[in-house]
Scaffold this active site. Structure first.
Site, PDB file in Angstrom:
ATOM      1  N   THR A 479       0.800  -1.221   0.000  1.00  0.00           N
ATOM      2  CA  THR A 479       0.000   0.000   0.000  1.00  0.00           C
ATOM      3  C   THR A 479       0.832   1.271   0.000  1.00  0.00           C
ATOM      4  O   THR A 479       0.311   2.340  -0.294  1.00  0.00           O
ATOM      5  CB  THR A 479      -0.911   0.008   1.234  1.00  0.00           C
ATOM      6  N   ILE A 641      -4.985  13.615   1.697  1.00  0.00           N
ATOM      7  CA  ILE A 641      -4.212  12.613   0.973  1.00  0.00           C
ATOM      8  C   ILE A 641      -2.729  12.854   1.263  1.00  0.00           C
ATOM      9  O   ILE A 641      -2.159  13.871   0.862  1.00  0.00           O
ATOM     10  CB  ILE A 641      -4.490  12.675  -0.538  1.00  0.00           C
ATOM     11  N   ASN A 643      -0.070  11.044   0.280  1.00  0.00           N
ATOM     12  CA  ASN A 643       0.772  10.866  -0.903  1.00  0.00           C
ATOM     13  C   ASN A 643      -0.139  10.574  -2.089  1.00  0.00           C
ATOM     14  O   ASN A 643      -0.642   9.452  -2.234  1.00  0.00           O
ATOM     15  CB  ASN A 643       1.763   9.718  -0.693  1.00  0.00           C
ATOM     16  N   PRO A 644      -0.400  11.554  -2.955  1.00  0.00           N
ATOM     17  CA  PRO A 644      -1.328  11.321  -4.072  1.00  0.00           C
ATOM     18  C   PRO A 644      -0.860  10.253  -5.046  1.00  0.00           C
ATOM     19  O   PRO A 644      -1.680   9.644  -5.732  1.00  0.00           O
ATOM     20  CB  PRO A 644      -1.420  12.691  -4.743  1.00  0.00           C
ATOM     21  N   GLN A 650      -3.438   2.927  -5.092  1.00  0.00           N
ATOM     22  CA  GLN A 650      -4.419   2.152  -4.343  1.00  0.00           C
ATOM     23  C   GLN A 650      -5.775   2.159  -5.034  1.00  0.00           C
ATOM     24  O   GLN A 650      -6.456   1.136  -5.118  1.00  0.00           O
ATOM     25  CB  GLN A 650      -4.554   2.718  -2.930  1.00  0.00           C
ATOM     26  N   GLY A 714      -7.828   7.235   4.709  1.00  0.00           N
ATOM     27  CA  GLY A 714      -7.429   5.946   4.137  1.00  0.00           C
ATOM     28  C   GLY A 714      -8.144   5.679   2.832  1.00  0.00           C
ATOM     29  O   GLY A 714      -9.301   6.061   2.651  1.00  0.00           O
ATOM     30  N   VAL A 715      -7.445   5.014   1.893  1.00  0.00           N
ATOM     31  CA  VAL A 715      -8.000   4.816   0.551  1.00  0.00           C
ATOM     32  C   VAL A 715      -7.964   3.366   0.082  1.00  0.00           C
ATOM     33  O   VAL A 715      -8.396   3.065  -1.031  1.00  0.00           O
ATOM     34  CB  VAL A 715      -7.263   5.697  -0.487  1.00  0.00           C
ATOM     35  N   GLY A 716      -7.467   2.452   0.894  1.00  0.00           N
ATOM     36  CA  GLY A 716      -7.309   1.076   0.431  1.00  0.00           C
ATOM     37  C   GLY A 716      -8.608   0.405   0.054  1.00  0.00           C
ATOM     38  O   GLY A 716      -8.675  -0.377  -0.892  1.00  0.00           O
ATOM     39  N   GLU A 717      -9.683   0.716   0.787  1.00  0.00           N
ATOM     40  CA  GLU A 717     -10.968   0.061   0.537  1.00  0.00           C
ATOM     41  C   GLU A 717     -11.912   0.858  -0.356  1.00  0.00           C
ATOM     42  O   GLU A 717     -12.589   0.303  -1.213  1.00  0.00           O
ATOM     43  CB  GLU A 717     -11.674  -0.217   1.881  1.00  0.00           C
TER      44      GLU A 717
END
Length: 750
Positions: A479, A641, A643-644, A650, A714-717
């Site tokens: 990630t 964000i 780190n864009p 992700q 968070g952006v993983g999901e």
């Protein structure tokens, strides 16, 4: 007291910048080591023998032929395994559901097809694999059940154990409102079991040390989870077990719980007092947790203008006989849209399968698929544009918990996503648009995912050479954790990224939660920042004590940390190099270890969630029924964000997963055998490069000082939630045919 700078102010440091992965060179050069790549003198290799029946009992295991193979050291079975913990509580890991956890080689009972029933250990992998093929296992097969549809009538409400998965009480009277609705949709949506299939197969290398200690290299999303499991099951002290997992080749939830190869490798190492490595085959990657199969019924009632009057969403999901795995599946339907009459229901059917486990956005991926397809059906029935329908039913607050959102920029996701996609040019009539011989369809869907923060600890050490090392026992499953934590630490002390190192994946480091739920940046990042802020305070205190210090009277709010210096905000010439401060103070290093916990007083009045909208274009060959996704725009509101660049990656990966769910992925189960038949990469289809189109990613500006001190959600999901529905909705727009049974394959369109 640790002062946290306002995270909403523009950053002049690395946070918010598209920094390339700091671990990238190690990965592309092959220097990064994974669980099956650590070597030790005297290494032994274990190969698992799997059960061929779905339910029954082992009558005999004949290992004579295997033991006769040169190099074979031992064949472990339930008949000769060492004694291990008795109570279920000792076998429960950090995220175990209620029930009795699976115990490898525990007794003669077979609970599912593919269950490990023996471990062959040899001095070479080749000898172990060949010998494993010679082990003969005779079982008396019992009557099994693996068909969810057949077991639906026996499904029951799961035990109440975790508030996030308990279905909320009904509000209003959904049945009455549905009957009175001018426009109504009643539909059932089905989704098969899906398997994670990360590039790195699950593996463990357990190294037995001369003093009886163990160093365990495990594929896991939280080294501490494996450490606790090993200590509890084998009765070992924590100081005798160190778990190391610096790199993980993808996991997506499959590594949240310790898988059975960990137990087998540790068992072998302890018994044989030699290092033992166990790597699962690709086929065996289909013999543990997976996204559960679900059957979902959704009913929507609305006025003639599309305003929702009633929602009913009921789901049945599979679980194993021995554990009650549950997901937050139907609750999204009570939160996503404004509606006064809502009824939700969730049941489990116990089958002869391995316990399912979390898989990228568990519950939301499947529950939102059904809801967002139903919303598209409602839009068509009411003659309302799908985006406009969602805006008419926009939820300003979380009606399930009766709380406002800490931030919610979903309207901006709709607006910016639609603009980039060109949604305004959409002809609403199905089958109205062609490109050559292909039917073209445009579909969209919304999505949401909780914004969590968990307690986490981190350590920061500023050395006299001006370098900073931060650490926490978290994980990086691809990630970008190494990178964003480096950025957070570098910014806090005004150092270049190159002067900062971040350590993770080691149970000896400060405690952290498993990496999952999109909470790692929120939780561990907050701890890293807090630890670095502690170092800031100590460094300034040292600087103030120096003879003739230009900072003698400065308070923390008076200084700025930049370019490796501490300086006055009002006079840039009055500054000191951090390295010089430590050297002149006679200090080799400044170290702070901090545990960061959620600010419940600030958070509890609000619901916290990330939101997104996916816009998809498909081409459908009318003659062959083949579907190709040709364009995707994903607009995401996920707070700050960090780190864009890594965040965009992700979202790209999540969108590909959504395409796979919609068009490719399905476990083909032969219910007569109770076995997954396509347990390989050749027949379990996942998207390949040719299936992945241009994907546009938009991050909507969303300040949020409630969710955590960093403002990051968070952006993983969130990137996968809604994608499968958007694809299905686009297929309907292209063809006029609604497919509610995933995946959408050509046979369902012809």
């Amino acid at each position: 007291m640790i002062t946290v700078p306002d995270p909403l102010k523009p950053s002049g440091g690395p946070v918010g910048k598209p920094v390339s992965r700091v671990d990238g060179p190690l990965k592309v050069t092959g220097a990064a080591k994974y669980a099956a790549e650590f070597r030790a003198e005297g290494m032994l290799y274990g190969v698992v023998v799997s059960a061929a029946v779905a339910r029954g009992a082992i009558e005999t295991i004949d290992a004579a032929a295997a033991l006769a193979v040169p190099g074979v050291v031992r064949v472990f079975t339930h008949e000769n395994r060492p004694r291990t913990a008795w109570f279920d509580s000792k076998w429960r890991d950090e995220v175990a559901p209620p029930g009795s956890p699976f115990r490898p080689l525990y007794d003669e009972h077979v609970h599912y097809s593919g269950q490990p029933v023996a471990l062959v250990v040899a001095d070479t992998f080749e000898a172990a694999r060949y010998a494993a093929s010679l082990v003969t296992v005779a079982c008396s097969a019992g009557a099994h059940e693996t068909d969810l549809k057949a077991a639906r009538a026996k499904a029951a409400t799961p035990p109440k154990f975790r508030m996030s998965t308990d279905e909320p009480a009904p509000r209003g009277n959904a049945d009455r409102a549905l009957k009175a609705a001018a426009v109504r949709v009643d539909a059932e949506y089905t989704q098969p079991a899906e398997f994670h299939n990360p590039m790195e197969a699950h593996a463990t290398t357990a190294v037995y040390e001369s003093d009886g200690a163990l160093t365990v290299y495990d594929k896991i999303q939280g080294a501490a989870n494996s450490q606790t499991f090993v200590c509890n099951v084998f009765g070992l002290a924590k100081e005798k077990v160190r778990v190391v997992s610096p790199f993980v080749g993808g996991a997506f939830g499959s590594g949240l719980r310790p898988q059975y190869q960990l137990f087998l490798a540790v068992m072998g190492a302890l018994e044989l007092k030699r290092p033992v490595r166990v790597v699962l085959t690709r086929q065996q990657m289909f013999t543990f947790g997976h996204r559960p199969e679900t059957l979902q019924s959704v009913s929507l009632g609305a006025g003639a203008d599309g305003a929702l009057q009633a929602i009913a969403h009921e789901a049945v999901a599979e679980t194993s006989r021995y554990e009650d795995y549950t997901e937050n599946l139907v609750n999204w339907s009570g939160m996503a849209y404004r509606c006064d009459h809502v009824k939700l229901g969730y049941k489990l059917a116990k089958l002869d399968v391995a316990t399912p486990c979390d898989m990228r956005a568990p519950g939301a991926t499947t529950g939102v698929f059904a809801l967002e397809c139903a919303m598209d059906e409602l839009a068509h029935a009411a003659g309302v544009d799908p985006v406009e329908l969602r805006l008419r039913n926009y939820a300003e607050k979380d009606q399930v918990n009766d709380r406002p959102y800490s931030s919610k920029e979903l309207r901006a996701c709709y607006r910016e996503g639609a603009a980039k996609f060109g949604w305004a040019a959409r002809n609403p009539v199905p089958r109205s648009t062609r490109r050559g011989t292909a039917l073209v369809g445009w579909g969209m869907a919304g999505g949401m995912w909780d914004a969590f923060q968990q307690p986490a600890s981190a350590r920061a050490v500023l050395s006299a050479d001006g370098t900073l090392t931060a650490s926490s026992a978290t994980a990086d499953i691809g990630t970008g954790t190494y990178t964003v934590m480096t950025q957070i630490a570098a910014e806090a002390l005004g150092l270049p990224v190159e002067a900062v190192a971040f350590k993770l994946g080691d149970s000896s480091l400060p405690a952290a939660p498993i990496e999952g739920g999109s909470w790692t940046v929120s939780s561990v990042g907050t701890a890293v920042k807090a630890a670095c802020d502690g170092v800031r305070e100590e460094a300034l205190a040292l600087a103030r004590k120096l003879e003739d210090s230009p900072l003698a009277k400065a308070e923390l709010e008076d200084v700025i940390f930049a370019d490796g210096h501490i300086g006055l905000k009002t006079d840039a010439s009055k500054r000191l190099a951090l390295a010089d401060v430590l050297k002149r103070s006679g200090v080799a290093a400044v170290e702070k270890t901090v545990e960061a916990v959620p600010n419940l007083v600030k958070q509890q009045p609000y619901s916290r969630a990330a939101h997104g909208a996916a816009f998809v274009e498909v081409e459908v060959d009318e003659d062959f029924g083949t579907v190709k996704v040709t364009r995707v725009v994903s607009a995401v509101a996920a707070g700050r964000i960090i780190n864009p660049k890594t965040a965009r990656s992700q979202i790209l990966g999540a969108v590909v997963w959504g395409i796979g769910m919609a068009l490719h992925e399905a476990a083909a189960v032969d219910h007569a055998l109770g076995r997954v038949m396509n347990h390989n990469y050749g027949e379990y289809h996942v998207p390949v490069h040719a299936d992945v189109p241009d994907i546009g990613v938009i991050f909507v500006d969303e300040p949020d000082d409630v969710v955590n001190p960093l403002g990051a959600k968070g952006v993983g999901e969130i990137g996968i939630v809604g994608v499968a529905a958007a694809v299905a909705n686009a297929v309907f727009h292209a063809t006029g045919k609604r497919v509610r049974d995933l995946p959408i394959t050509l046979d369902k369109l012809l």
